[in-house]
Design a protein around this motif. Structure first.
Motif, short mmCIF file in Angstrom:
data_model
loop_
_atom_site.label_atom_id
_atom_site.label_comp_id
_atom_site.label_asym_id
_atom_site.label_seq_id
_atom_site.Cartn_x
_atom_site.Cartn_y
_atom_site.Cartn_z
N ARG A 231 22.27 -42.02 31.41
CA ARG A 231 23.47 -41.19 31.41
C ARG A 231 23.09 -39.74 31.67
NH1 ARG A 231 27.85 -43.15 32.76
NH2 ARG A 231 29.00 -41.54 31.63
N GLY A 232 22.10 -39.52 32.50
CA GLY A 232 21.76 -38.17 32.88
C GLY A 232 20.88 -37.48 31.85
N PRO A 233 20.83 -36.14 31.92
CA PRO A 233 19.95 -35.38 31.04
C PRO A 233 20.39 -35.46 29.58
CG PRO A 233 21.38 -33.92 32.30
CD PRO A 233 21.55 -35.28 32.87
N SER A 234 19.43 -35.24 28.69
CA SER A 234 19.72 -35.27 27.25
C SER A 234 20.55 -34.04 26.86
CB SER A 234 18.41 -35.27 26.47
OG SER A 234 17.72 -34.03 26.67
N LYS A 235 21.08 -34.04 25.62
CA LYS A 235 21.89 -32.91 25.15
C LYS A 235 21.08 -31.62 25.20
CE LYS A 235 25.55 -34.45 22.07
NZ LYS A 235 26.07 -34.44 20.68
N LYS A 236 19.83 -31.71 24.78
CA LYS A 236 18.97 -30.52 24.77
C LYS A 236 18.77 -29.99 26.18
CE LYS A 236 14.45 -28.93 23.13
NZ LYS A 236 13.18 -29.33 22.47
N GLU A 237 18.53 -30.91 27.11
CA GLU A 237 18.34 -30.51 28.52
C GLU A 237 19.61 -29.90 29.09
OE1 GLU A 237 15.04 -33.59 30.35
OE2 GLU A 237 17.06 -34.36 29.95
N ARG A 238 20.75 -30.46 28.75
CA ARG A 238 22.02 -29.95 29.25
C ARG A 238 22.28 -28.52 28.79
NH1 ARG A 238 26.18 -35.16 28.88
NH2 ARG A 238 24.73 -36.65 29.81
N LYS A 239 21.99 -28.27 27.52
CA LYS A 239 22.18 -26.90 26.99
C LYS A 239 21.25 -25.92 27.70
CE LYS A 239 23.80 -28.11 22.34
NZ LYS A 239 23.52 -28.04 20.88
N ARG A 240 20.01 -26.36 27.94
CA ARG A 240 19.05 -25.49 28.64
C ARG A 240 19.51 -25.22 30.06
NH1 ARG A 240 14.82 -26.88 31.77
NH2 ARG A 240 14.83 -29.05 31.03
N HIS A 241 20.00 -26.25 30.75
CA HIS A 241 20.49 -26.08 32.12
C HIS A 241 21.67 -25.12 32.16
CE1 HIS A 241 17.73 -29.02 33.43
NE2 HIS A 241 18.42 -30.11 33.14
N ILE A 242 22.58 -25.25 31.20
CA ILE A 242 23.77 -24.37 31.16
C ILE A 242 23.35 -22.91 31.01
CG2 ILE A 242 25.76 -23.71 29.77
CD1 ILE A 242 26.23 -26.69 29.21
N LEU A 243 22.39 -22.67 30.12
CA LEU A 243 21.93 -21.30 29.89
C LEU A 243 21.25 -20.73 31.14
CD1 LEU A 243 20.51 -21.52 26.25
CD2 LEU A 243 22.54 -20.26 27.00
N GLU A 244 20.36 -21.53 31.74
CA GLU A 244 19.63 -21.07 32.92
C GLU A 244 20.56 -20.85 34.11
OE1 GLU A 244 16.68 -24.05 33.52
OE2 GLU A 244 15.36 -23.31 31.93
N HIS A 245 21.36 -21.87 34.43
CA HIS A 245 22.27 -21.76 35.57
C HIS A 245 23.37 -20.73 35.33
CE1 HIS A 245 20.23 -25.06 37.31
NE2 HIS A 245 20.86 -26.03 36.68
N CYS B 186 29.76 -28.14 37.42
CA CYS B 186 29.05 -28.60 36.23
C CYS B 186 27.63 -28.05 36.30
CB CYS B 186 29.03 -30.12 36.16
SG CYS B 186 28.10 -30.76 34.75
N LEU B 187 27.21 -27.35 35.25
CA LEU B 187 25.89 -26.73 35.21
C LEU B 187 24.94 -27.47 34.27
CD1 LEU B 187 26.97 -22.96 35.04
CD2 LEU B 187 26.54 -24.37 37.06
N GLU B 188 25.31 -28.68 33.86
CA GLU B 188 24.52 -29.40 32.86
C GLU B 188 23.37 -30.22 33.45
OE1 GLU B 188 26.98 -31.65 30.18
OE2 GLU B 188 28.55 -30.12 30.21
N PHE B 189 23.29 -30.24 34.80
CA PHE B 189 22.21 -30.98 35.46
C PHE B 189 21.11 -30.01 35.89
CE2 PHE B 189 26.19 -33.29 36.42
CZ PHE B 189 25.91 -34.49 35.76
N SER B 190 19.99 -30.55 36.34
CA SER B 190 18.88 -29.68 36.78
C SER B 190 19.29 -28.83 37.99
CB SER B 190 17.65 -30.52 37.12
OG SER B 190 17.97 -31.52 38.07
N ALA B 191 20.24 -29.32 38.79
CA ALA B 191 20.84 -28.54 39.88
C ALA B 191 22.35 -28.72 39.78
CB ALA B 191 20.33 -29.00 41.24
N PRO B 192 23.13 -27.68 40.06
CA PRO B 192 24.58 -27.74 39.86
C PRO B 192 25.30 -28.82 40.68
CG PRO B 192 23.86 -25.47 40.13
CD PRO B 192 22.70 -26.35 40.50
N ALA B 193 26.45 -29.23 40.18
CA ALA B 193 27.38 -30.10 40.90
C ALA B 193 28.70 -29.35 41.03
CB ALA B 193 27.56 -31.42 40.16
#
Length: 341
Positions: free
Chosen positions: A5-19, A121-128
């Motif tokens: 189901r895609g990146p973990s919660k921790k990864e999603r939060k990190r992606h949101i902050l970075e993106h 959506c900014l929760e992935f390693s690259a935006p959608a």
């Protein structure tokens, strides 16, 4: 993503902050002064993953940097552009394109001939990116519609040319600083249910600094549509887009790829050379797509219309002086008025 189901919660939060931080910087750059920067809705990753079966289905086209998906969110048909993060060497370049795409798309969303950005959506390693639905999808490499569809009529091709030209002219003139797209190709043009053209790709767009006529930058774009002046000098101007648009016009009128097999030479050449060679010999029937002619001849009024269109396209691809996009659109409208209903 496989069956996960895609990146973990921790990864999603990190992606949101970075993106989120990088995207904010990009929007500040692009929305300087009086430019309109429309709000961007945030779509949760779960919605996109569910709609696309974890990005394993619903694909309707791809590019090196992204893939398109046609699906529904909350019973609303949408298009999703998922940027590709699988190539480590170009990862930062992909992200830069994605941020620029979101920023410019948000400014263009109110334009009738731009594919409307609904959110991202900014929760992935690259935006959608999530866009409005476009019934007939993108044009193919010869300016047509894939699938079980009739070829576009001449009136429809004129409509596509005028609509796309309007979007590019708006980019050049509606903001405090001109924006040059740098990648005007058929596959970036979507058609809605009424065959209205919707331009969809702004990742390579670059802003001309205030008071300047050009900017020097790395060479990006699609071969066959790339302005030779820009390719040789790295100087981007509004006329770089005019050249690409001229090639697009030639694709629409010929129904051929941007590269064509040169007759008697047995080698690939640009569509511009192909058309120039035939135009010099007054072989306009050979230039115009046979699907437009429908097996019939070109009567005098129609021949003048095609000649005007081809002449305009070649003026756009001239290596010297070129018209502005506003001038090109005005000429296209004149040509459309010549065309019988």
């Amino acid at each position: 993503m496989g069956g996960s189901r895609g990146p973990s919660k921790k990864e999603r939060k990190r992606h949101i902050l970075e993106h989120g931080g990088k995207l904010l910087e990009e929007r500040i750059i692009c929305c300087k002064d009086k430019c309109r920067c429309n709000p961007i809705r945030n779509f949760p990753a779960e919605q996109l993953l569910t709609a696309t079966n974890n990005f394993q289905s619903c694909s309707v086209g791809s590019d090196r940097f992204f893939e398109w998906y046609k699906c529904s969110i909350d019973d609303l048909p949408v298009l999703i552009k998922k940027y590709n993060a699988s190539e480590p060497k170009i990862f930062n370049h992909v992200l830069k394109n994605a941020y620029r795409d979101i920023a410019i798309s948000s400014q263009m969303s109110s334009h009738r001939n731009a594919l409307k950005l609904l959110g991202c959506c900014l929760e992935f390693s690259a935006p959608a990116l999530v866009y409005e639905h476009a019934e007939y999808g993108p044009l193919n490499y010869v300016g047509g519609i894939d699938g079980d569809h009739s070829p576009l009529s001449w009136k429809m091709r004129l409509k596509v040319a005028i609509g796309t030209g309007n979007a590019i002219a708006y980019l050049h003139n509606a903001f405090s600083r001109p924006i040059v797209n740098r990648d005007i190709i058929p596959s970036h043009i979507f058609l809605d249910k009424d065959y209205v053209s919707k331009f969809s790709e702004f990742g390579f767009s670059i802003i001309i600094p205030e008071g300047e006529t050009h900017v020097e930058d790395e060479i990006v774009g699609t071969l066959g549509f790339l302005d030779p002046n820009y390719f040789q000098t790295s100087r981007v101007t509004e006329h770089s887009d005019v050249y690409s648009f001229g090639v697009l016009l030639l694709v629409l009128v010929t129904g051929k790829n941007s590269y064509e097999m040169m007759e008697h030479e047995e080698k690939l050449g640009t569509i511009t050379k192909y058309v120039i060679d035939l135009a010099e010999e007054e072989q306009f029937r050979e230039i115009v797509d046979s699907e437009i002619l429908g097996g019939g001849g070109i009567y005098e009024e129609k021949e003048e219309e095609f000649k005007a269109f081809i002449k305009l396209a070649l003026s756009c691809t001239n290596l010297g002086e070129r018209p502005s996009m506003i001038e090109v659109v005005k000429e296209l409208i004149k040509i459309e008025r010549l065309s019988p209903s």
